[in-house]
Design an enzyme around this catalytic site. Structure first.
Site, PDB file in Angstrom:
ATOM      1  N   LYS A  25      36.000  60.898  62.556  1.00 60.14           N
ATOM      2  CA  LYS A  25      35.272  62.077  63.054  1.00 60.14           C
ATOM      3  C   LYS A  25      35.941  62.687  64.282  1.00 60.14           C
ATOM      4  O   LYS A  25      36.081  63.898  64.360  1.00 60.14           O
ATOM      5  CB  LYS A  25      33.826  61.714  63.411  1.00 60.14           C
ATOM      6  CG  LYS A  25      32.948  61.401  62.238  1.00 60.14           C
ATOM      7  CD  LYS A  25      31.508  61.183  62.644  1.00 60.14           C
ATOM      8  CE  LYS A  25      31.291  60.123  63.704  1.00 60.14           C
ATOM      9  NZ  LYS A  25      31.567  58.755  63.304  1.00 60.14           N
ATOM     10  N   ARG A  47      21.289  61.691  64.741  1.00 59.32           N
ATOM     11  CA  ARG A  47      21.510  60.329  64.245  1.00 59.32           C
ATOM     12  C   ARG A  47      20.334  59.809  63.423  1.00 59.32           C
ATOM     13  O   ARG A  47      20.442  58.763  62.800  1.00 59.32           O
ATOM     14  CB  ARG A  47      21.760  59.370  65.404  1.00 59.32           C
ATOM     15  CG  ARG A  47      23.116  59.569  66.047  1.00 59.32           C
ATOM     16  CD  ARG A  47      23.329  58.561  67.149  1.00 59.32           C
ATOM     17  NE  ARG A  47      24.501  58.910  67.932  1.00 59.32           N
ATOM     18  CZ  ARG A  47      25.649  58.259  67.875  1.00 59.32           C
ATOM     19  NH1 ARG A  47      25.793  57.241  67.083  1.00 59.32           N
ATOM     20  NH2 ARG A  47      26.656  58.641  68.624  1.00 59.32           N
ATOM     21  N   ARG A  88      41.981  50.111  66.031  1.00 54.86           N
ATOM     22  CA  ARG A  88      41.615  50.881  67.218  1.00 54.86           C
ATOM     23  C   ARG A  88      41.308  49.941  68.389  1.00 54.86           C
ATOM     24  O   ARG A  88      41.632  50.225  69.537  1.00 54.86           O
ATOM     25  CB  ARG A  88      40.407  51.775  66.906  1.00 54.86           C
ATOM     26  CG  ARG A  88      40.019  52.689  68.045  1.00 54.86           C
ATOM     27  CD  ARG A  88      38.966  53.698  67.636  1.00 54.86           C
ATOM     28  NE  ARG A  88      37.628  53.123  67.662  1.00 54.86           N
ATOM     29  CZ  ARG A  88      36.530  53.776  67.312  1.00 54.86           C
ATOM     30  NH1 ARG A  88      36.603  55.015  66.870  1.00 54.86           N
ATOM     31  NH2 ARG A  88      35.356  53.208  67.378  1.00 54.86           N
ATOM     32  N   ARG A  95      37.781  48.922  73.641  1.00 57.01           N
ATOM     33  CA  ARG A  95      36.365  48.806  73.258  1.00 57.01           C
ATOM     34  C   ARG A  95      36.137  47.435  72.636  1.00 57.01           C
ATOM     35  O   ARG A  95      36.680  47.127  71.587  1.00 57.01           O
ATOM     36  CB  ARG A  95      35.989  49.890  72.253  1.00 57.01           C
ATOM     37  CG  ARG A  95      35.886  51.260  72.858  1.00 57.01           C
ATOM     38  CD  ARG A  95      35.419  52.286  71.862  1.00 57.01           C
ATOM     39  NE  ARG A  95      34.149  51.908  71.236  1.00 57.01           N
ATOM     40  CZ  ARG A  95      33.414  52.738  70.512  1.00 57.01           C
ATOM     41  NH1 ARG A  95      33.807  53.965  70.313  1.00 57.01           N
ATOM     42  NH2 ARG A  95      32.281  52.329  69.972  1.00 57.01           N
ATOM     43  N   ARG A 122      27.522  47.157  63.019  1.00 63.95           N
ATOM     44  CA  ARG A 122      27.458  48.586  63.363  1.00 63.95           C
ATOM     45  C   ARG A 122      27.408  49.450  62.100  1.00 63.95           C
ATOM     46  O   ARG A 122      26.697  50.455  62.045  1.00 63.95           O
ATOM     47  CB  ARG A 122      28.673  48.995  64.204  1.00 63.95           C
ATOM     48  CG  ARG A 122      28.566  48.566  65.654  1.00 63.95           C
ATOM     49  CD  ARG A 122      29.862  48.705  66.416  1.00 63.95           C
ATOM     50  NE  ARG A 122      30.417  50.049  66.416  1.00 63.95           N
ATOM     51  CZ  ARG A 122      31.716  50.281  66.579  1.00 63.95           C
ATOM     52  NH1 ARG A 122      32.581  49.297  66.755  1.00 63.95           N
ATOM     53  NH2 ARG A 122      32.165  51.520  66.600  1.00 63.95           N
TER      54      ARG A 122
END
Length: 193
Positions: free
Chosen positions: A14, A89, A128, A134, A146
């Site tokens: 995204k 969301r 990532r 992260r 998640r």
């Protein structure tokens, strides 16, 4: 005004595609995370209210977030359109956004849903995690949790917009340019109607 929601699970691309779409179509990027940070930094009434919830480890209520979105829309009346990122969301947030836009005689033009297999998402997020810093991108179990959370809470938003014929599913695997081309085809077919 052309208002777009780019939709997809964590790791679906995204962020990458949002940047390209904003540049291509001259849309304003409306990220609820950025709005929150801005309102807090500017010590606005909404920002201070949001901060009090966040300081207690609570989610910022929908009405506060909708208030921030209202402010952003009102501050940019000349915008060609908005790309909504990270919002809505939940179905309740989608309904609140629809109501707000209707007040302004606007609507969501299209919802583009990036579809990526779970194995690919896990791999992308692990990759990532090697560079992002992260911690939630470095553990396969956390990543899968998640994805389940996304599926349970956020994917029903696509169902909400499907009732209005606004959702277009786009394969989110392939090169960045191939995915971008697929997204722009959907946008251009919608704009030419």
């Amino acid at each position: 005004m052309f208002n777009l929601i780019l939709f997809g699970p964590p790791g679906s691309g995204k962020g990458t595609q949002s940047d390209k779409l904003i540049e291509q179509y001259g849309l304003l990027h409306l990220s609820t995370g950025n709005l929150l940070r801005e309102e807090i930094a500017n010590k606005t009434k909404l920002g201070l209210e949001a901060k009090s919830y966040m300081d207690q480890g609570q989610l910022v209520p929908d009405e506060v977030v909708i208030g921030m979105i209202r402010s952003a829309l009102n501050a940019n009346p000349e915008a060609k359109g908005f790309l909504f990122d990270g919002f809505p969301r939940t179905v309740a947030q989608a309904e609140a956004l629809d109501s707000l836009l209707a007040e302004l005689q606007e609507e969501i033009s299209i919802v583009l849903a990036l579809e990526v297999s779970e194995d690919e998402l896990v791999q992308r997020l692990l990759n990532r995690g090697k560079t992002s810093g992260r911690s939630d991108d470095t553990n396969t179990d956390v990543i899968r949790a998640r994805l389940v959370e996304y599926e349970n809470k956020t994917s029903p938003v696509a169902g909400h917009y499907s009732k209005f014929g606004k959702v277009k599913h786009v394969k989110g695997e392939g090169s960045i340019d191939e995915i971008f081309s697929a997204l722009t085809r959907e946008i251009e077919s919608k704009q030419s109607v």
